[in-house]
Enzyme design. Structure first.
Site, PDB file in Angstrom:
ATOM      1  N   ASP A  51      37.678  34.467  23.276  1.00  0.00           N
ATOM      2  CA  ASP A  51      37.167  34.994  21.998  1.00  0.00           C
ATOM      3  C   ASP A  51      37.674  36.425  21.776  1.00  0.00           C
ATOM      4  O   ASP A  51      37.456  37.015  20.718  1.00  0.00           O
ATOM      5  CB  ASP A  51      35.637  34.898  21.905  1.00  0.00           C
ATOM      6  N   LYS A 120      34.308  27.897  28.089  1.00  0.00           N
ATOM      7  CA  LYS A 120      33.861  29.026  28.931  1.00  0.00           C
ATOM      8  C   LYS A 120      32.659  29.670  28.262  1.00  0.00           C
ATOM      9  O   LYS A 120      32.646  29.841  27.043  1.00  0.00           O
ATOM     10  CB  LYS A 120      34.986  30.044  29.126  1.00  0.00           C
ATOM     11  N   GLU A 189      34.756  39.737  35.551  1.00  0.00           N
ATOM     12  CA  GLU A 189      35.408  40.797  34.754  1.00  0.00           C
ATOM     13  C   GLU A 189      34.783  42.161  35.016  1.00  0.00           C
ATOM     14  O   GLU A 189      33.544  42.314  35.064  1.00  0.00           O
ATOM     15  CB  GLU A 189      35.294  40.477  33.248  1.00  0.00           C
TER      16      GLU A 189
HETATM   17  O1  KIV Z   1      38.019  36.478  25.689  1.00  0.00           O
HETATM   18  C1  KIV Z   1      38.806  36.616  26.639  1.00  0.00           C
HETATM   19  O2  KIV Z   1      40.019  36.798  26.462  1.00  0.00           O
HETATM   20  C2  KIV Z   1      38.260  36.574  27.987  1.00  0.00           C
HETATM   21  C3  KIV Z   1      39.150  37.022  29.095  1.00  0.00           C
HETATM   22  C4  KIV Z   1      39.426  38.454  28.987  1.00  0.00           C
HETATM   23  C5  KIV Z   1      38.627  36.654  30.416  1.00  0.00           C
HETATM   24  O3  KIV Z   1      37.157  36.207  28.167  1.00  0.00           O
END
Ligand code: KIV
Length: 275
Positions: A51, A120, A189
């Site tokens: 996102d 995710k 993260e």
């Molecule tokens: O939104 C995203 O790109 C992510 C990554 C940075 C892990 O969640």
């Protein structure tokens, strides 16, 4: 069951990624568009339609304004243009936190409309129940702990996590709860390297680090960051190209050619047939 189409190449799926725990590092990059996905497919195990697309592509200040529709459009493009890498799509803020049932409706819509292989979710403690609900019903889930960009309004800013002992403990618990709930992998993260290592040792599923530790089972970066499309990037990004400079150079050369009437040249125009 018979199929009319014989796929010679099988896309990676959740079990392939889960089986890489403690083995060769898992390579993940974000992808949001078809041309980039096509290039990355050869080199990555997982393409993450993050996102972060809201900030990177749409110029939003954070990921809060990202919608299901935005994620679906970008994920469709990435799936269409890739063949080998697993495609994982972020569930946007507000699409999974309210109840497990709502999360299921939105996650299945995401997978059906895009052809991606997993979703995710950013996993605070309360989200573990939802992960379990989704996994039991056939939705593969990647979890995301530590710095959770969707928590920016609660945190006030994007801040590295796990500096205080109680916060370290909470993040470790988030990771353990994600694994117990059935997540096949966990993004870690923006945490101190020691915590990322502790999480990696504590869980039996792969950890994918970003601003974390080389000891994680894999690494992810935002593709536009590592390609050098921005003037500023966080400390944890390594730039592998200077696309911002390249694009600026190309645009300047084009502008000069147009102004000097050097473009288009004879090779770039159509001529009527003689006679
Ligand atoms: O939104 C995203 O790109 C992510 C990554 C940075 C892990 O969640």
């Amino acid at each position: 069951m018979s199929s009319h189409r014989q796929e010679t190449i099988r896309r990676k799926a959740a079990p392939d990624i889960a089986a890489r725990k403690g083995k060769t590092p898992i390579v993940v990059l974000t992808a949001y568009t078809a041309p980039i996905a096509e290039i990355l497919d050869e080199h990555c195990d997982v393409l993450l339609v993050g996102d972060s697309v809201g900030m990177v592509v749409h110029g939003l200040p954070n990921t809060i304004g990202v919608t299901m529709e935005m994620m679906i459009l970008h994920a469709q493009a990435v799936v269409r243009a890739s063949r080998k890498a697993m495609v994982v799509v972020d569930m946007p803020f507000g699409s999974y936190e309210g109840s497990a049932e709502t999360a299921y409706v939105n996650a299945t819509r995401m997978l059906k409309e895009t052809g991606a292989q997993a979703v995710k979710v950013e996993a605070g403690e309360t989200v573990a129940e939802t992960i379990a609900y989704l996994v039991k019903r056939g939705v593969p889930v990647m979890s995301h702990v530590g710095l959770r960009p969707q928590a920016v309004m609660m945190d006030g800013a994007f801040k590295a996590k796990g500096k205080a002992a109680d916060e370290r403990q909470r993040i470790l618990e988030d990771a353990r709860a994600s694994e117990a709930a059935g997540a096949f992998a966990i993004v870690v993260e923006g945490v101190a390297e020691g915590l990322a290592k502790d999480i990696t040792e504590a869980v039996g599923v792969p950890t994918i680090g970003i601003g974390a530790s080389a000891g994680c089972d894999g690494q992810v970066l935002v593709v536009d960051d590592m390609l050098g499309l921005f003037s500023w990037t966080p400390k944890f990004v390594r730039r592998y190209a200077d696309l911002k400079g390249e694009i600026a150079r190309a645009a300047a050369a084009y502008a000069e050619d147009v102004r000097e009437r050097r473009f288009p040249g004879p090779a770039e125009i159509y001529f009527a047939k003689a006679g």
